[in-house]
Design a protein around this motif. Structure first.
Motif, PDB file in Angstrom:
ATOM      1  N   LYS A 147       0.891  -1.264  -0.267  1.00 42.01           N
ATOM      2  CA  LYS A 147      -0.057  -0.101   0.442  1.00 42.01           C
ATOM      3  C   LYS A 147       0.579   1.310  -0.374  1.00 42.01           C
ATOM      4  CE  LYS A 147      -4.894  -0.797   2.020  1.00 42.01           C
ATOM      5  NZ  LYS A 147      -5.163  -0.707   3.127  1.00 42.01           N
ATOM      6  N   VAL A 148       0.793   2.151  -0.547  1.00 46.92           N
ATOM      7  CA  VAL A 148       0.982   3.295  -1.374  1.00 46.92           C
ATOM      8  C   VAL A 148       0.461   4.557  -1.132  1.00 46.92           C
ATOM      9  CG1 VAL A 148       2.707   4.701  -2.752  1.00 46.92           C
ATOM     10  CG2 VAL A 148       3.644   2.635  -2.272  1.00 46.92           C
ATOM     11  N   ASP A 149       0.465   5.153  -0.358  1.00 49.71           N
ATOM     12  CA  ASP A 149      -0.202   6.532  -0.499  1.00 49.71           C
ATOM     13  C   ASP A 149      -1.921   6.113  -0.039  1.00 49.71           C
ATOM     14  OD1 ASP A 149       1.728   8.012  -1.376  1.00 49.71           O
ATOM     15  OD2 ASP A 149       1.285   8.195  -3.079  1.00 49.71           O
ATOM     16  N   GLY A 150      -1.473   5.401   0.656  1.00 48.14           N
ATOM     17  CA  GLY A 150      -3.227   4.162   0.845  1.00 48.14           C
ATOM     18  C   GLY A 150      -3.571   3.767   0.161  1.00 48.14           C
ATOM     19  N   ALA A 151      -3.514   3.061  -0.920  1.00 44.40           N
ATOM     20  CA  ALA A 151      -3.649   2.330  -2.062  1.00 44.40           C
ATOM     21  C   ALA A 151      -2.829   0.808  -2.589  1.00 44.40           C
ATOM     22  CB  ALA A 151      -4.345   3.199  -3.157  1.00 44.40           C
ATOM     23  N   ARG A 152      -3.739  -0.391  -2.349  1.00 43.59           N
ATOM     24  CA  ARG A 152      -2.525  -1.471  -2.988  1.00 43.59           C
ATOM     25  C   ARG A 152      -1.858  -0.538  -4.350  1.00 43.59           C
ATOM     26  NH1 ARG A 152      -3.892  -6.747  -1.946  1.00 43.59           N
ATOM     27  NH2 ARG A 152      -3.611  -7.288  -4.686  1.00 43.59           N
ATOM     28  N   LEU A 153      -0.858  -1.110  -4.703  1.00 47.10           N
ATOM     29  CA  LEU A 153      -0.251  -0.691  -6.094  1.00 47.10           C
ATOM     30  C   LEU A 153      -1.028  -1.486  -7.136  1.00 47.10           C
ATOM     31  CD1 LEU A 153       3.588  -0.277  -5.637  1.00 47.10           C
ATOM     32  CD2 LEU A 153       2.017   0.881  -5.716  1.00 47.10           C
ATOM     33  N   LEU A 163      -8.381  -7.706 -10.581  1.00 49.95           N
ATOM     34  CA  LEU A 163      -7.798  -6.833 -10.102  1.00 49.95           C
ATOM     35  C   LEU A 163      -9.674  -5.661  -9.976  1.00 49.95           C
ATOM     36  CD1 LEU A 163      -5.427  -6.008 -10.178  1.00 49.95           C
ATOM     37  CD2 LEU A 163      -5.422  -4.105 -11.672  1.00 49.95           C
ATOM     38  N   LYS A 164      -9.686  -5.303  -8.923  1.00 56.67           N
ATOM     39  CA  LYS A 164     -11.344  -4.497  -8.376  1.00 56.67           C
ATOM     40  C   LYS A 164     -12.082  -3.964  -9.792  1.00 56.67           C
ATOM     41  CE  LYS A 164     -12.630  -5.560  -4.212  1.00 56.67           C
ATOM     42  NZ  LYS A 164     -11.040  -5.899  -3.284  1.00 56.67           N
ATOM     43  N   GLU A 165     -12.559  -3.203 -10.051  1.00 56.74           N
ATOM     44  CA  GLU A 165     -12.739  -2.954 -11.294  1.00 56.74           C
ATOM     45  C   GLU A 165     -12.065  -1.720 -11.511  1.00 56.74           C
ATOM     46  OE1 GLU A 165     -17.010  -1.999 -12.312  1.00 56.74           O
ATOM     47  OE2 GLU A 165     -16.849  -1.516 -14.508  1.00 56.74           O
ATOM     48  N   GLN A 166     -12.043  -0.666 -10.717  1.00 56.15           N
ATOM     49  CA  GLN A 166     -11.667   0.881 -10.327  1.00 56.15           C
ATOM     50  C   GLN A 166     -10.064   0.745 -10.931  1.00 56.15           C
ATOM     51  OE1 GLN A 166      -9.363   3.034  -8.241  1.00 56.15           O
ATOM     52  NE2 GLN A 166      -9.738   4.429  -9.383  1.00 56.15           N
ATOM     53  N   PRO A 167      -9.515  -0.516  -9.832  1.00 52.01           N
ATOM     54  CA  PRO A 167      -7.634  -0.282 -10.588  1.00 52.01           C
ATOM     55  C   PRO A 167      -7.635  -0.964 -11.874  1.00 52.01           C
ATOM     56  CG  PRO A 167      -8.608  -1.242  -8.354  1.00 52.01           C
ATOM     57  CD  PRO A 167      -9.082  -1.234  -8.488  1.00 52.01           C
ATOM     58  N   PHE A 168      -8.749  -1.522 -12.195  1.00 53.91           N
ATOM     59  CA  PHE A 168      -8.474  -2.213 -14.052  1.00 53.91           C
ATOM     60  C   PHE A 168      -8.242  -1.761 -14.709  1.00 53.91           C
ATOM     61  CE2 PHE A 168     -10.526  -3.893 -17.548  1.00 53.91           C
ATOM     62  CZ  PHE A 168      -9.819  -4.883 -17.297  1.00 53.91           C
ATOM     63  N   ARG A 169      -9.283  -0.616 -14.813  1.00 51.47           N
ATOM     64  CA  ARG A 169      -9.661   0.697 -15.669  1.00 51.47           C
ATOM     65  C   ARG A 169      -8.347   1.442 -15.406  1.00 51.47           C
ATOM     66  NH1 ARG A 169     -14.810   0.934 -18.477  1.00 51.47           N
ATOM     67  NH2 ARG A 169     -16.162  -0.411 -17.720  1.00 51.47           N
ATOM     68  N   GLN A 170      -8.343   1.585 -14.165  1.00 47.53           N
ATOM     69  CA  GLN A 170      -6.795   2.540 -14.235  1.00 47.53           C
ATOM     70  C   GLN A 170      -5.749   2.500 -14.832  1.00 47.53           C
ATOM     71  OE1 GLN A 170      -7.533   5.103 -10.789  1.00 47.53           O
ATOM     72  NE2 GLN A 170      -5.588   6.846 -11.395  1.00 47.53           N
ATOM     73  N   ARG A 171      -5.353   1.087 -14.712  1.00 48.45           N
ATOM     74  CA  ARG A 171      -4.011   0.785 -15.320  1.00 48.45           C
ATOM     75  C   ARG A 171      -4.485   0.703 -16.310  1.00 48.45           C
ATOM     76  NH1 ARG A 171      -3.605  -0.304 -10.648  1.00 48.45           N
ATOM     77  NH2 ARG A 171      -3.554   2.130 -10.995  1.00 48.45           N
ATOM     78  N   LEU A 172      -4.956   0.332 -17.572  1.00 47.82           N
ATOM     79  CA  LEU A 172      -5.497   0.069 -18.579  1.00 47.82           C
ATOM     80  C   LEU A 172      -5.191   1.502 -19.454  1.00 47.82           C
ATOM     81  CD1 LEU A 172      -9.243  -1.300 -19.508  1.00 47.82           C
ATOM     82  CD2 LEU A 172      -6.339  -2.094 -20.180  1.00 47.82           C
ATOM     83  N   GLY A 212       9.487  -0.090   1.001  1.00 47.57           N
ATOM     84  CA  GLY A 212       9.279   1.040   2.368  1.00 47.57           C
ATOM     85  C   GLY A 212       7.840   0.977   3.176  1.00 47.57           C
ATOM     86  N   ALA A 213       7.041   0.324   2.065  1.00 48.49           N
ATOM     87  CA  ALA A 213       5.270  -0.135   2.839  1.00 48.49           C
ATOM     88  C   ALA A 213       5.899  -0.958   3.908  1.00 48.49           C
ATOM     89  CB  ALA A 213       4.933  -0.480   1.259  1.00 48.49           C
ATOM     90  N   PHE A 214       6.273  -2.471   3.241  1.00 50.08           N
ATOM     91  CA  PHE A 214       6.925  -3.566   3.885  1.00 50.08           C
ATOM     92  C   PHE A 214       7.284  -3.675   5.362  1.00 50.08           C
ATOM     93  CE2 PHE A 214       6.707  -6.137  -0.410  1.00 50.08           C
ATOM     94  CZ  PHE A 214       5.261  -5.988  -0.546  1.00 50.08           C
TER      95      PHE A 214
END
Ligand code: ZN
Length: 505
Positions: A94-100, A126-135, A314-316
């Motif tokens: 989790k970086v800045d509160g969101a999973r990479l 992936l959930k839909e929102q991060p999936f679309r973000q990656r695209l 850093g997150a780990f």
């Protein structure tokens, strides 16, 4: 004055034409009918850094190879046959509160010069929102003929097929078409699939007459690639994925070649296509190129890799891990491939289950779902770091000490057996199935449905969310939690490895 200038311009133009004519007529031949295309193929890439203790893989090394090939032939394209967003240990940070969630992979592949990509089954982890973000973050071109959004429309930034033109020095062109299909087993509610073979047939027909070379980029089990080669006419080359081990076979009436490289860019396939625009003959020379520490890292891509490693590590560290720390030197190969951990016990799964057992005082047996093991790779003998442990069990969680009634235990074990082949297959310690008795044995004795057993189990399994095990939850009167948090699951595995393989030096 004006006239003179014009004349001078005219003579310059004449000279230019004369020169360029001379140049054009000097070798290579005036009318070179051969167009050469280089394809660099990878598939199933989860790690941006080298794997196998640093010896194999590494996307910065791959970027160097791509640059070398492009220097020899500007018509060089890198293609990925699916599986890049997930699963990976870095992706869980989790970086800045969101999973990479694959953000690190997309940025590294952008830097490494990936050109084209089709979906693998793991993209849809992936959930839909991060999936679309990656695209939307991808600078490479996505295409799929069979995976669409919930309204059966292509996802944003995803084409149904691809056509591009390559040109040689004599201005001769070849038109390349690509179709992409993905296996349908991973289906969240935001995706709709068409049957891969039907979709491939439809897309191949759509491109017929428009292209000189037709390539299918697939993420299918090999038997389906073979069916594709046997049933869909006109495909010159199949670049596949999903198998994780390199594959090279020729199938169908026209001996269509099917190629897959090793997962995690442990190897890449280099396909040299030579197309004669006059005779329309295509020749394909394919070579499997191991990606090893003999290939230097591309500094630009290496910088992007390092940035994401630093952020994730850093997150780990904030979670109490030292990713670079050596845990043990393993004397054996630890097999964490899904095809193993979802079907059979092995050394790695024994270490996990025994680790649970030894963490929980008084436990008679231990249970863990195969789906919690996500590394989907083999760890060769040698150094195992804390980062490798995170790769093996990226979701984390706690070992819980419970007391469960024998009849519930039987129900759980029966369902685990029924779940063979999926993430709900159970890995256990001190539990065996007796074919002869047709029953379960606990520490070698038949399971007694009336007595209570003390068991070590991972917390996910008692949420009721495992396949077919909604009854296995804290409200079940046959289950009593003794200790919610005996030990973090990864700490339990590390302790067990050190117990069996010796403390690190
Ligand atoms: Zn796959």
């Amino acid at each position: 004055m004006k006239k003179k200038k014009l004349i001078r311009v005219f003579s310059t133009v004449c000279l230019f034409f004369l020169l360029s004519t001379i140049l054009a007529f000097s070798p290579p031949a005036p009318h070179d009918t051969i167009v050469k295309i280089t394809l660099l193929q990878i598939n199933d890439v989860y790690e941006i850094t080298p794997v196998s203790g640093g010896k194999e893989g590494g996307l910065a090394r791959l970027a160097t190879l791509r640059k070398q090939l492009a220097a020899q032939n500007p018509n060089t394209f890198m293609i990925l046959a699916g599986d890049l967003f997930s699963p990976s240990a870095l992706g869980t940070a989790k970086v800045d509160g969101a999973r990479l969630d694959g953000k690190q992979m997309v940025e590294v592949l952008n830097a490494a010069g990936l050109n084209y990509c089709t979906f693998g089954n793991h993209e849809f982890d992936l959930k839909e929102q991060p999936f679309r973000q990656r695209l939307s973050e991808s600078r490479f071109t996505w295409f799929s003929g069979n995976a669409f959004d919930r309204n059966q429309k292509p996802f944003p930034n995803v084409k149904e097929n691809v056509i591009f033109t390559v040109t040689n020095a004599s201005n001769q062109t070849a038109r390349i078409g690509m179709i992409g299909v993905t296996m349908t087993k991973n289906k969240p509610d935001y995706v709709t699939y068409l049957d891969p073979l039907e979709a491939a047939k439809k897309q191949a027909q759509a491109l017929r007459g428009q292209v000189d070379i037709l390539i299918a980029v697939t993420h299918l089990p090999l038997e389906d690639d073979v069916k594709l080669a046997q049933t869909v006419a006109g495909i010159d080359l199949i670049l596949g994925g999903h198998e994780h081990e390199n594959v090279q076979v020729w199938r169908g009436a026209n001996f269509t070649p099917i190629f897959k490289a090793d997962a995690n860019a442990r190897s890449a396939y280099i396909h040299q296509l030579t197309y004669d625009v006059e005779t329309r003959r295509l020749q394909i020379d394919s070579q499997l190129q191991p990606i090893t520490d003999k290939i230097p890292e591309d500094p630009e891509t290496g910088q992007v890799v390092q940035r994401w490693v630093d952020l994730a590590f850093g997150a780990f560290k904030t979670m109490g891990f030292e990713p670079g720390q050596l845990v043990v030197n393993s004397p054996v190969t630890l097999d964490g491939r899904e095809s193993t951990v979802r079907n059979y016990p092995g050394k790695l799964t024994d270490l996990i289950a025994e680790g649970f057992l030894n963490a929980a005082p008084g436990a008679e047996l231990a249970i863990c779902n195969g789906g919690s093991i996500r590394i989907d790779d083999e760890l060769p003998p040698g150094a195992i770091s804390e980062y490798d442990i995170i790769r093996i069990l990226p979701f984390g969680g706690n070992v819980v000490s419970v007391e469960m009634r024998g009849r519930l235990l039987k129900q759980v074990l029966d369902q685990g057996r029924a779940n063979k082949g999926t993430g709900g297959f159970l890995q256990t310690a001190r539990v065996s199935w007796s074919e002869e008795k047709g029953d379960w044995l606990i520490n070698g004795k038949p399971l007694d449905q009336r007595r209570n057993y003390k068991a070590a189990i991972n917390d996910f399994l008692i949420t009721g969310n495992e396949q077919g095990m909604d009854f296995l939850n804290r409200k079940n009167p046959d289950l009593r939690v003794i200790n919610e948090n005996v030990m973090e699951v990864r700490r339990a595995l590390m302790a067990q490895m050190q117990k069996e393989f010796g403390q690190k030096k």
